[in-house]
Design a protein around this motif. Structure first.
Motif, PDB file in Angstrom:
ATOM      1  N   CYS A  55       0.870  -1.170   0.000  1.00  0.00           N
ATOM      2  CA  CYS A  55       0.000   0.000   0.000  1.00  0.00           C
ATOM      3  C   CYS A  55       0.908   1.222   0.000  1.00  0.00           C
ATOM      4  O   CYS A  55       0.790   2.084  -0.844  1.00  0.00           O
ATOM      5  CB  CYS A  55      -0.900  -0.023   1.232  1.00  0.00           C
ATOM      6  SG  CYS A  55      -1.933   1.436   1.376  1.00  0.00           S
ATOM      7  N   ARG A  68       3.879  -1.958  -7.465  1.00  0.00           N
ATOM      8  CA  ARG A  68       3.186  -0.745  -7.029  1.00  0.00           C
ATOM      9  C   ARG A  68       3.683  -0.344  -5.648  1.00  0.00           C
ATOM     10  O   ARG A  68       4.122  -1.202  -4.867  1.00  0.00           O
ATOM     11  CB  ARG A  68       1.667  -0.934  -6.971  1.00  0.00           C
ATOM     12  CG  ARG A  68       1.167  -1.928  -5.929  1.00  0.00           C
ATOM     13  CD  ARG A  68      -0.218  -1.577  -5.361  1.00  0.00           C
ATOM     14  NE  ARG A  68      -0.121  -0.586  -4.298  1.00  0.00           N
ATOM     15  CZ  ARG A  68      -1.108   0.197  -3.909  1.00  0.00           C
ATOM     16  NH1 ARG A  68      -2.288   0.111  -4.483  1.00  0.00           N
ATOM     17  NH2 ARG A  68      -0.953   1.067  -2.930  1.00  0.00           N
ATOM     18  N   LYS A 119       0.227   9.310   0.314  1.00  0.00           N
ATOM     19  CA  LYS A 119      -0.999   8.596   0.661  1.00  0.00           C
ATOM     20  C   LYS A 119      -2.124   9.548   1.045  1.00  0.00           C
ATOM     21  O   LYS A 119      -1.989  10.327   1.989  1.00  0.00           O
ATOM     22  CB  LYS A 119      -0.748   7.647   1.855  1.00  0.00           C
ATOM     23  CG  LYS A 119       0.342   6.628   1.633  1.00  0.00           C
ATOM     24  CD  LYS A 119       0.061   5.740   0.430  1.00  0.00           C
ATOM     25  CE  LYS A 119      -1.183   4.909   0.596  1.00  0.00           C
ATOM     26  NZ  LYS A 119      -1.423   4.075  -0.605  1.00  0.00           N
ATOM     27  N   HIS A 175      -8.663  -3.062  -2.143  1.00  0.00           N
ATOM     28  CA  HIS A 175      -9.457  -1.946  -1.621  1.00  0.00           C
ATOM     29  C   HIS A 175     -10.954  -2.238  -1.650  1.00  0.00           C
ATOM     30  O   HIS A 175     -11.715  -1.617  -0.927  1.00  0.00           O
ATOM     31  CB  HIS A 175      -9.100  -0.643  -2.345  1.00  0.00           C
ATOM     32  CG  HIS A 175      -7.732  -0.164  -1.970  1.00  0.00           C
ATOM     33  ND1 HIS A 175      -6.603  -0.569  -2.636  1.00  0.00           N
ATOM     34  CD2 HIS A 175      -7.305   0.608  -0.942  1.00  0.00           C
ATOM     35  CE1 HIS A 175      -5.540  -0.035  -2.053  1.00  0.00           C
ATOM     36  NE2 HIS A 175      -5.936   0.688  -1.015  1.00  0.00           N
ATOM     37  N   GLU A 234      -2.491  -5.544  -3.145  1.00  0.00           N
ATOM     38  CA  GLU A 234      -1.510  -4.999  -2.196  1.00  0.00           C
ATOM     39  C   GLU A 234      -0.774  -6.123  -1.485  1.00  0.00           C
ATOM     40  O   GLU A 234      -1.389  -7.078  -1.000  1.00  0.00           O
ATOM     41  CB  GLU A 234      -2.216  -4.115  -1.168  1.00  0.00           C
ATOM     42  CG  GLU A 234      -2.563  -2.757  -1.743  1.00  0.00           C
ATOM     43  CD  GLU A 234      -3.085  -1.772  -0.702  1.00  0.00           C
ATOM     44  OE1 GLU A 234      -3.146  -0.590  -1.024  1.00  0.00           O
ATOM     45  OE2 GLU A 234      -3.437  -2.198   0.414  1.00  0.00           O
ATOM     46  N   ASP A 281      -3.277   0.262   5.643  1.00  0.00           N
ATOM     47  CA  ASP A 281      -4.062  -0.860   5.104  1.00  0.00           C
ATOM     48  C   ASP A 281      -3.542  -2.246   5.502  1.00  0.00           C
ATOM     49  O   ASP A 281      -3.492  -3.177   4.681  1.00  0.00           O
ATOM     50  CB  ASP A 281      -4.158  -0.755   3.566  1.00  0.00           C
ATOM     51  CG  ASP A 281      -5.059   0.406   3.136  1.00  0.00           C
ATOM     52  OD1 ASP A 281      -5.709   1.004   4.011  1.00  0.00           O
ATOM     53  OD2 ASP A 281      -5.113   0.695   1.932  1.00  0.00           O
ATOM     54  N   GLN A 333      -5.661  -5.617   4.843  1.00  0.00           N
ATOM     55  CA  GLN A 333      -5.948  -6.162   3.514  1.00  0.00           C
ATOM     56  C   GLN A 333      -4.710  -6.643   2.763  1.00  0.00           C
ATOM     57  O   GLN A 333      -4.822  -7.178   1.669  1.00  0.00           O
ATOM     58  CB  GLN A 333      -6.697  -5.120   2.673  1.00  0.00           C
ATOM     59  CG  GLN A 333      -5.841  -3.935   2.246  1.00  0.00           C
ATOM     60  CD  GLN A 333      -6.666  -2.755   1.798  1.00  0.00           C
ATOM     61  OE1 GLN A 333      -7.782  -2.551   2.252  1.00  0.00           O
ATOM     62  NE2 GLN A 333      -6.138  -1.951   0.877  1.00  0.00           N
TER      63      GLN A 333
HETATM   64 MN    MN Z   1      -3.999   0.988   0.196  1.00  0.00          MN
END
Ligand code: MN
Ligand code: PEP
Length: 362
Positions: A27, A52, A57, A205, A231, A242, A245
């Motif tokens: 993330c 990524r 953020k 997400h 992620e 995050d 997740q």
């Molecule tokens: Mn994120």
């Protein structure tokens, strides 16, 4: 150096055309070690095409980790050098575009909280004028297709040739099983409007949690999406953003192995495949309708509570007429017959009354 850049550009073209295209990474970029180890472990799976990492953020509340900032960009450069993976970051301002380009970011993405704001999207578009870089555009946080399309148009109008879409779900009121409700039908409609554009699903997400990542990913692949953005983190539980997740690079590989990849074959099976896809769409829409009906009943329950507190009857004829009138008008626009709308609303209304009955007599 020149030729390394040229080779990477060619590689990005290949990746853009590859199906499925898999993007993964944290993330947020947190430390140089975290970025590099994540990249190396992702590269080792042989299943990931693009790295990524969030550098800036957009956080809902101040005081949360707002990204490492420009100083993280050289870490991505280094990760790319070590693994050969092209890199992508989120940009939300002209300055961020400038910095990302300065540090050779290969693909940019526009986040959901930016797509929602035409001023910001226009600022990005102006910064991208004459720049040859692929741009991925996430859906806006709210379920508004025109806003998503508007962002695509703004970016396309300044000459960006390679634009892709990322479906990351939509904010919704109240708790559902998703962090961001997928509302698959909206993404399907966006895909229909832009048949030649990449459509990537961001199950991370949408889900907001690990246990339904696979299910959401599979759904998107069943709907013929072109790839996934997942992620991943070397230590998910301790991620700076995050955490719930994210999964490890190895878990990304495991998930990619578990997904049933459906091909769009133009052979004798084409008919059955097309049929299967349509049936999947019907299933998804039915699932959503069930969820919506469940939500509707919860609202009815609340109304029941108010009625009980104020000693009002359950059935109020005027209101029922109003519901029917609205239903007919809307239904006609959606191509539904009056007869069907009557039967449908009758059934829904009866169920609401039963719910309210329970509430009022409990
Ligand atoms: Mn994120
Ligand atoms: C992200 O990808 O980390 C992110 C912030 O996503 P979104 O814009 O979809 O919320």
């Amino acid at each position: 150096m020149e030729s390394a850049t040229a080779t990477m550009r060619e590689h990005v073209q290949e990746v853009w055309a590859k199906r499925p295209i898999i993007i993964s990474g944290p993330c947020s970029a947190e430390t140089e070690e975290q970025v590099i180890e994540t990249a190396q472990r992702l590269a080792a799976t042989g299943k990931v095409d693009v790295l990524r990492a969030g550098i800036w953020k957009p956080r809902t509340r101040p005081g949360m980790f707002e990204g490492i900032g420009t100083k993280g960009l050289p870490w991505l450069q280094q990760a790319k050098k070590l693994t050969g993976l092209p890199v992508t970051v989120e940009v939300a301002t002209a300055k961020q575009v400038e910095d990302a380009l300065h540090f050779d970011v290969d693909i940019l993405w526009i986040g959901a909280r930016t797509t929602v704001n035409p001023f910001s999207v226009q600022e990005l578009a102006d910064a991208l004028k004459g720049v040859d870089i692929p741009v991925l555009i996430k859906n806006p946080v709210n379920p508004d297709l025109e806003l998503w399309s508007g962002a695509v148009e703004r970016i396309a109008r300044v000459g960006v040739k390679q634009i892709g879409l990322i479906h990351r779900g939509f904010s919704n009121y109240g708790n559902t099983e998703y962090r961001n409700a997928p509302m698959w039908h909206l993404a399907i409609e966006m895909k229909r409007r832009n048949p030649d554009m990449l459509m990537i699903c961001d199950p991370s997400h949408i889900s907001g949690r690990r246990d339904i990542l696979l299910e959401v990913s599979q759904k998107s692949i069943d709907l013929d999406y072109d790839g996934l953005m997942i992620e991943s983190h070397i230590d998910p539980d301790n991620a700076w953003s995050d955490a719930k997740q994210q999964i490890t690079p190895e878990q990304v590989a495991e998930m990619l192995n578990t997904i049933v990849w459906r091909k769009e074959d133009v052979n004798s099976e084409a008919f059955h495949e097309a049929l299967e896809k349509l049936r999947q769409q019907i299933n998804h829409l039915d699932d959503e309708m069930m969820q919506l009906l469940g939500q509707r009943m919860k609202v009815a329950d609340k109304i029941g509570e108010y009625k009980r507190a104020n000693n009002i009857t359950i059935l109020q004829t005027n209101r029922w007429n109003e519901i029917l009138e609205r239903g007919f008008k809307r239904g006609e626009k959606a191509g539904l017959s009056k007869e069907f709308i009557t039967r449908y609303l009758d059934a829904v209304h009866m169920e609401s009354i039963n719910h309210q009955n329970k509430v009022m007599n409990s």
